[in-house]
Design a protein around this motif. Sequence first.
Motif, mmCIF file in Angstrom:
data_model
loop_
_atom_site.group_PDB
_atom_site.id
_atom_site.type_symbol
_atom_site.label_atom_id
_atom_site.label_comp_id
_atom_site.label_asym_id
_atom_site.label_seq_id
_atom_site.Cartn_x
_atom_site.Cartn_y
_atom_site.Cartn_z
ATOM 1 N N HIS A 102 -19.785 5.574 4.832
ATOM 2 C CA HIS A 102 -19.086 5.684 3.545
ATOM 3 C C HIS A 102 -17.775 6.466 3.671
ATOM 4 O O HIS A 102 -16.756 6.084 3.102
ATOM 5 N N GLU A 103 -17.786 7.562 4.409
ATOM 6 C CA GLU A 103 -16.593 8.397 4.543
ATOM 7 C C GLU A 103 -15.476 7.643 5.264
ATOM 8 O O GLU A 103 -14.304 7.758 4.907
ATOM 9 N N PHE A 104 -15.838 6.878 6.290
ATOM 10 C CA PHE A 104 -14.822 6.090 6.997
ATOM 11 C C PHE A 104 -14.252 5.012 6.084
ATOM 12 O O PHE A 104 -13.037 4.779 6.086
ATOM 13 N N ARG A 105 -15.117 4.360 5.317
ATOM 14 C CA ARG A 105 -14.626 3.350 4.368
ATOM 15 C C ARG A 105 -13.678 3.973 3.362
ATOM 16 O O ARG A 105 -12.666 3.374 2.994
ATOM 17 N N GLY A 106 -13.980 5.183 2.897
ATOM 18 C CA GLY A 106 -13.101 5.873 1.950
ATOM 19 C C GLY A 106 -11.739 6.154 2.559
ATOM 20 O O GLY A 106 -10.698 5.940 1.921
ATOM 21 N N TRP A 107 -11.741 6.616 3.803
ATOM 22 C CA TRP A 107 -10.490 6.897 4.502
ATOM 23 C C TRP A 107 -9.698 5.603 4.684
ATOM 24 O O TRP A 107 -8.493 5.554 4.432
ATOM 25 N N LEU A 108 -10.379 4.539 5.128
ATOM 26 C CA LEU A 108 -9.731 3.257 5.352
ATOM 27 C C LEU A 108 -9.205 2.670 4.038
ATOM 28 O O LEU A 108 -8.118 2.095 3.993
ATOM 29 N N LYS A 109 -9.954 2.845 2.970
ATOM 30 C CA LYS A 109 -9.540 2.360 1.653
ATOM 31 C C LYS A 109 -8.256 3.069 1.201
ATOM 32 O O LYS A 109 -7.333 2.431 0.692
ATOM 33 N N ARG A 110 -8.202 4.390 1.399
ATOM 34 C CA ARG A 110 -6.990 5.137 1.034
ATOM 35 C C ARG A 110 -5.788 4.654 1.848
ATOM 36 O O ARG A 110 -4.695 4.473 1.310
ATOM 37 N N LYS A 111 -5.991 4.442 3.144
ATOM 38 C CA LYS A 111 -4.906 3.948 4.005
ATOM 39 C C LYS A 111 -4.436 2.569 3.543
ATOM 40 O O LYS A 111 -3.232 2.307 3.491
ATOM 41 N N LEU A 112 -5.358 1.697 3.218
ATOM 42 C CA LEU A 112 -5.033 0.354 2.770
ATOM 43 C C LEU A 112 -4.254 0.389 1.453
ATOM 44 O O LEU A 112 -3.229 -0.283 1.300
ATOM 45 N N LYS A 113 -4.723 1.204 0.512
ATOM 46 C CA LYS A 113 -4.025 1.318 -0.773
ATOM 47 C C LYS A 113 -2.624 1.896 -0.589
ATOM 48 O O LYS A 113 -1.663 1.424 -1.208
ATOM 49 N N ASP A 114 -2.488 2.931 0.250
ATOM 50 C CA ASP A 114 -1.175 3.519 0.510
ATOM 51 C C ASP A 114 -0.227 2.503 1.140
ATOM 52 O O ASP A 114 0.954 2.450 0.803
ATOM 53 N N ASN A 115 -0.765 1.700 2.055
ATOM 54 C CA ASN A 115 0.047 0.680 2.711
ATOM 55 C C ASN A 115 0.541 -0.349 1.697
ATOM 56 O O ASN A 115 1.723 -0.710 1.682
ATOM 57 N N PHE A 116 -0.361 -0.840 0.832
ATOM 58 C CA PHE A 116 0.042 -1.798 -0.201
ATOM 59 C C PHE A 116 1.051 -1.176 -1.168
ATOM 60 O O PHE A 116 2.015 -1.821 -1.560
ATOM 61 N N LYS A 117 0.826 0.077 -1.527
ATOM 62 C CA LYS A 117 1.732 0.750 -2.463
ATOM 63 C C LYS A 117 3.122 0.887 -1.852
ATOM 64 O O LYS A 117 4.129 0.621 -2.508
ATOM 65 N N ARG A 118 3.191 1.297 -0.580
ATOM 66 C CA ARG A 118 4.473 1.432 0.101
ATOM 67 C C ARG A 118 5.199 0.093 0.191
ATOM 68 O O ARG A 118 6.396 0.011 -0.072
ATOM 69 N N LYS A 119 4.470 -0.953 0.544
ATOM 70 C CA LYS A 119 5.097 -2.268 0.651
ATOM 71 C C LYS A 119 5.553 -2.769 -0.710
ATOM 72 O O LYS A 119 6.618 -3.382 -0.832
ATOM 73 N N HIS A 120 4.767 -2.506 -1.740
ATOM 74 C CA HIS A 120 5.139 -2.930 -3.090
ATOM 75 C C HIS A 120 6.383 -2.190 -3.568
ATOM 76 O O HIS A 120 7.291 -2.796 -4.144
#
Length: 142
Positions: A102-120
């Motif tokens: 769960h903790e790794f998924r949370g970290w990966l989810k934050r990275k994914l959201k940050d990446n999408f936000k930066r690209k957007h």
Amino acid sequence: MLIRLILLFTVLPLTKLYLLIQVGRYLGAFPTIMVVLITGGIGGLLARSQGLSIYRQIRADLQNGIIPTDSLIDGLFILIAGALLITPGIITDVFGFTLMVHEFRGWLKRKLKDNFKRKHESRRFQVYSNYHSADWKKDDDS
């Protein structure tokens, strides 16, 4: 992109096969096959239990009027983890079990959201579609 696909479909399977052969040499054929079967079984059970938990969370969020974005991302990660775990191989098992944490998924989810936000925000995120409405030409002409 083509090079990544070539690497994914050639180098990864060859590396998995090499590692299985090396483990088979060290442990023997039967224990290696048992390890592959056991990790696949445990992975399937984990994916099922965590997937049902996420499914319940999504239903609860929808009943409360909440858009379940985090739960949907978790569900996608669990689906990927389950596919990796039932695929024979040590590399895919390691990645699959890592995605189940769960903790790794949370970290990966934050990275994914940050990446999408930066690209957007930088306008580098584009979605291409071949879909056109029936009135597409009509709307452009008027």
